[in-house]
Design a protein around this motif. Structure first.
Motif, PDB file in Angstrom:
ATOM      1  N   LEU A  94       0.807  -1.218   0.000  1.00  0.00           N
ATOM      2  CA  LEU A  94       0.000   0.000   0.000  1.00  0.00           C
ATOM      3  C   LEU A  94       0.839   1.268   0.000  1.00  0.00           C
ATOM      4  CD1 LEU A  94      -2.775   1.302   0.127  1.00  0.00           C
ATOM      5  CD2 LEU A  94      -2.725   1.024   2.620  1.00  0.00           C
ATOM      6  N   LEU A  98       0.803   4.434  -2.842  1.00  0.00           N
ATOM      7  CA  LEU A  98       0.425   5.806  -2.478  1.00  0.00           C
ATOM      8  C   LEU A  98       1.519   6.829  -2.753  1.00  0.00           C
ATOM      9  CD1 LEU A  98      -1.355   5.123   0.936  1.00  0.00           C
ATOM     10  CD2 LEU A  98      -2.427   5.588  -1.272  1.00  0.00           C
ATOM     11  N   SER A 101       0.765   9.731  -5.076  1.00  0.00           N
ATOM     12  CA  SER A 101      -0.241  10.674  -4.594  1.00  0.00           C
ATOM     13  C   SER A 101       0.219  11.453  -3.374  1.00  0.00           C
ATOM     14  CB  SER A 101      -1.542   9.925  -4.253  1.00  0.00           C
ATOM     15  OG  SER A 101      -1.317   8.960  -3.240  1.00  0.00           O
ATOM     16  N   VAL A 255      -3.769   8.112  -9.591  1.00  0.00           N
ATOM     17  CA  VAL A 255      -3.247   7.843  -8.253  1.00  0.00           C
ATOM     18  C   VAL A 255      -4.190   6.903  -7.521  1.00  0.00           C
ATOM     19  CG1 VAL A 255      -2.016  10.023  -8.109  1.00  0.00           C
ATOM     20  CG2 VAL A 255      -4.390   9.912  -7.369  1.00  0.00           C
ATOM     21  N   GLU A 257      -5.919   6.662  -4.831  1.00  0.00           N
ATOM     22  CA  GLU A 257      -6.567   7.328  -3.712  1.00  0.00           C
ATOM     23  C   GLU A 257      -7.765   6.511  -3.240  1.00  0.00           C
ATOM     24  OE1 GLU A 257      -5.539  12.015  -4.403  1.00  0.00           O
ATOM     25  OE2 GLU A 257      -7.430  11.227  -5.179  1.00  0.00           O
ATOM     26  N   SER A 258      -8.098   6.690  -1.975  1.00  0.00           N
ATOM     27  CA  SER A 258      -9.238   5.977  -1.404  1.00  0.00           C
ATOM     28  C   SER A 258      -9.864   6.850  -0.334  1.00  0.00           C
ATOM     29  CB  SER A 258      -8.806   4.634  -0.808  1.00  0.00           C
ATOM     30  OG  SER A 258      -9.868   4.041  -0.108  1.00  0.00           O
ATOM     31  N   LEU A 261      -9.124   6.036   3.594  1.00  0.00           N
ATOM     32  CA  LEU A 261      -7.921   6.391   4.327  1.00  0.00           C
ATOM     33  C   LEU A 261      -8.139   7.665   5.126  1.00  0.00           C
ATOM     34  CD1 LEU A 261      -5.158   5.648   1.671  1.00  0.00           C
ATOM     35  CD2 LEU A 261      -5.959   4.181   3.523  1.00  0.00           C
ATOM     36  N   TRP A 265      -2.618   9.686   5.971  1.00  0.00           N
ATOM     37  CA  TRP A 265      -2.089   8.951   4.829  1.00  0.00           C
ATOM     38  C   TRP A 265      -1.708   9.860   3.656  1.00  0.00           C
ATOM     39  CZ3 TRP A 265      -1.014   3.764   4.661  1.00  0.00           C
ATOM     40  CH2 TRP A 265      -1.439   3.018   5.753  1.00  0.00           C
ATOM     41  N   HIS A 266      -1.453  11.088   3.911  1.00  0.00           N
ATOM     42  CA  HIS A 266      -1.079  12.020   2.848  1.00  0.00           C
ATOM     43  C   HIS A 266       0.304  12.581   3.143  1.00  0.00           C
ATOM     44  CE1 HIS A 266      -5.193  11.854   1.338  1.00  0.00           C
ATOM     45  NE2 HIS A 266      -5.618  12.089   2.567  1.00  0.00           N
ATOM     46  N   ALA A 270       3.032   8.415   4.332  1.00  0.00           N
ATOM     47  CA  ALA A 270       2.925   7.298   3.386  1.00  0.00           C
ATOM     48  C   ALA A 270       4.290   6.676   3.113  1.00  0.00           C
ATOM     49  CB  ALA A 270       2.294   7.775   2.078  1.00  0.00           C
ATOM     50  N   THR A 274       5.614   2.774   3.644  1.00  0.00           N
ATOM     51  CA  THR A 274       6.230   2.042   2.526  1.00  0.00           C
ATOM     52  C   THR A 274       7.322   1.105   3.009  1.00  0.00           C
ATOM     53  OG1 THR A 274       5.769   3.889   1.038  1.00  0.00           O
ATOM     54  CG2 THR A 274       7.427   2.305   0.321  1.00  0.00           C
ATOM     55  N   GLU A 326       5.658  11.590  -9.350  1.00  0.00           N
ATOM     56  CA  GLU A 326       4.701  12.440  -8.654  1.00  0.00           C
ATOM     57  C   GLU A 326       5.114  13.894  -8.709  1.00  0.00           C
ATOM     58  OE1 GLU A 326       3.271  14.932  -5.635  1.00  0.00           O
ATOM     59  OE2 GLU A 326       5.283  14.103  -5.571  1.00  0.00           O
TER      60      GLU A 326
END
Length: 503
Positions: A94, A98, A101, A255, A257-258, A261, A265-266, A270, A274, A326
């Motif tokens: 995950l 991310l 983004s 991206v 995105e969800s 979250l 998570w921004h 993130a 990782t 990004e």
């Protein structure tokens, strides 16, 4: 009954300057006691090797018990390539999806990414040294040796054991539920919504049924689980290739995105996820469990440090370009529907196929003994899997808070816990090996000139060795304090403040 301390100054492995003793065959009054270790030079804090064979009877029995535990655990002795697989797998999940983004300028994103990659290597080395130092095969035993070493602490040891199992299981269950939820979020825009039942519920049940045969495996050594883990990494590799292709063709990269979250998570958090890992010590014990007693020195391919460094290097190589993707200007060209669907399916596959390994390594629920004896059915695993499915379909407001909790737990377990255990073990606990005990004047007067000369020579050699290691010890001590206080403590305070709406 407590297990004995892993290393004692009166061990039969200890040597003095050659004088016999009626107890262990060597004189305990010697000014210098050497505890030989074939790999001691690799440990900055003078740790001992995590070896499953010893000439001492008690240590031999203890090593046999640890080896038996490893063979019966969800992570049994594995080949080098399988250990490498499970060391690499967390870097393709995950957090990696991310990275595009993160929405950070390159001068911020690049140093942050490199920092957490270095910290991942640093914390893995900490776990490696702790496992070798206390001669224990899993996190439970390391925590017990740190906070409840010795006899007469059964109550504390039982409490700590349950506490470690609870948080270990909690983290794995929440991560598995988040992966399942995020996989559904990626696929939901391309799923038909023509049924009366929620499309999310239907998609979740279909995905859960798809991986159920993999969840039924008993250990990570199962061939099906190993193949699924390789397929997960392969799905991420293809996802990365598609992302690179779109970037090269000046196509807008979709991206991952969800709405599930939370606020943490921004951006930089993130990156921390990782490189979060959860199974360093069991994988190290698993690799050591494959060493043949007839050939105790492992081959180069069985070096845990080499496999760990290689996995981190490949993880960095497979994620670092996403930072530049990004940070580049957003091109106006939009991707086609088929390309967006392909990227979404690949991202979902990389997460979904990693859920079985999380379920398998989750500690068993404390079911009554009568129930466990009544059937061989894996009731604990089934209940855990049902719980994961239920958590993955909770309302969005609850899921957002849960996702933030996942990030906090993963951050603390990866970066703070090993630093804390290292500091307590090496600064606030009695050392496991006493190297230079004091010699009384009476004892000194009984020594022959040759014995005194030998003791003085050994002490001089020991002081020289300690001076050589002083620089490395200072670097490690400074590193763990920086990891625990500014990085760990500061990050935790910032995260709690942001969740509370104060940042």
């Amino acid at each position: 009954m407590n297990s004995p301390s892993p290393r004692s100054s009166t061990s039969s492995d200890s040597f003095a300057s050659g004088r016999a003793s009626p107890i262990n065959g060597f004189d305990s009054s010697a000014a210098l006691i050497i505890v030989p270790d074939s790999e001691d030079s690799d440990t900055p804090n003078g740790g001992v090797s995590f070896d499953f064979s010893s000439e001492d009877d008690d240590t031999e029995d203890e090593s046999d018990l640890q080896l038996e535990r490893i063979r019966d655990s969800p992570i049994p002795p594995l080949s080098s390539i399988s250990v490498f697989l499970y060391l690499l797998a967390p870097f393709t999940k995950l957090g990696a999806l991310l990275v595009p983004s993160a929405d950070l300028p390159l001068n911020v994103a690049l140093p942050a990414f490199v920092l957490f990659a270095v910290l991942a290597a640093f914390t893995r080395q900490l776990w490696y040294m702790l496992a070798r130092y206390v001669r224990r095969a899993d996190l439970e035993e390391i925590v017990l040796e740190t906070f409840a070493r010795g006899r007469g602490k059964e109550t504390r040891r039982a409490f700590l054991r349950q506490l470690v199992r609870f948080f270990t299981g909690l983290l794995r269950v929440l991560v598995a539920a988040l992966y399942l939820r995020f996989s559904v979020d990626l696929l939901l825009p391309y799923s038909p919504d023509v049924l009366a039942i929620s499309a999310r519920a239907i998609t979740t049940l279909i995905l859960a049924a798809f991986i159920a045969p993999l969840v039924a495996a008993r250990t990570l050594g199962s061939r099906a689980v190993i193949y699924a883990s390789w397929a997960s990494i392969a799905a991420y590799a293809v996802w990365f290739s598609c992302t690179a292709y779109m970037h090269a063709k000046h196509i807008l990269v979709p991206v991952a995105e969800s709405s599930s979250l939370g606020t943490l998570w921004h951006g930089i958090p993130a990156f921390s996820f990782t490189f979060a890992t959860m199974s360093t010590v069991p994988l190290y014990a698993s690799l050591k469990g494959t060493v043949s007693p007839l050939h105790p020195k492992p081959r180069r391919s069985q070096s845990f440090k080499l496999l760990s460094a290689l996995s981190i290097a490949i993880g960095v190589a497979g994620n670092l370009p996403l930072v530049f993707f990004e940070a580049s200007p957003k091109p106006p060209q939009l991707p086609s529907t088929s390309l967006k669907t392909t990227v979404a399916v690949l991202g979902a596959a990389s997460l979904l196929l990693s859920v079985p390994s999380l379920v398998i390594t989750t500690p068993q629920l404390p079911l009554p003994l009568s129930i466990r004896r009544a059937t061989n059915f894996p009731l604990s695993k089934v209940l855990v899997y049902i719980l994961i499915i239920i958590l993955s379909v909770l309302p969005m407001s609850i899921t957002r808070v849960g996702s933030d909790l996942v990030l906090l737990l993963a951050f603390a377990s990866t970066y703070m816990v090993p630093a804390l255990l290292h500091i307590i073990t090496h600064n606030f606990r009695r050392p496991l090996s006493i190297v230079i005990p004091p010699t009384t004047p009476t004892m000194s007067s009984q020594l022959s000139p040759s014995d005194s000369a030998n003791d003085e020579l050994l002490q001089r050699k020991e002081r020289t060795l300690q001076r050589r290691r002083l620089g490395r010890r200072l670097v490690w001590d400074i590193g763990v304090w920086i990891l625990l206080v500014p990085v760990g403590g500061g990050g935790l305070v910032w995260a709690v403040g942001r969740m509370a709406g104060k940042c």
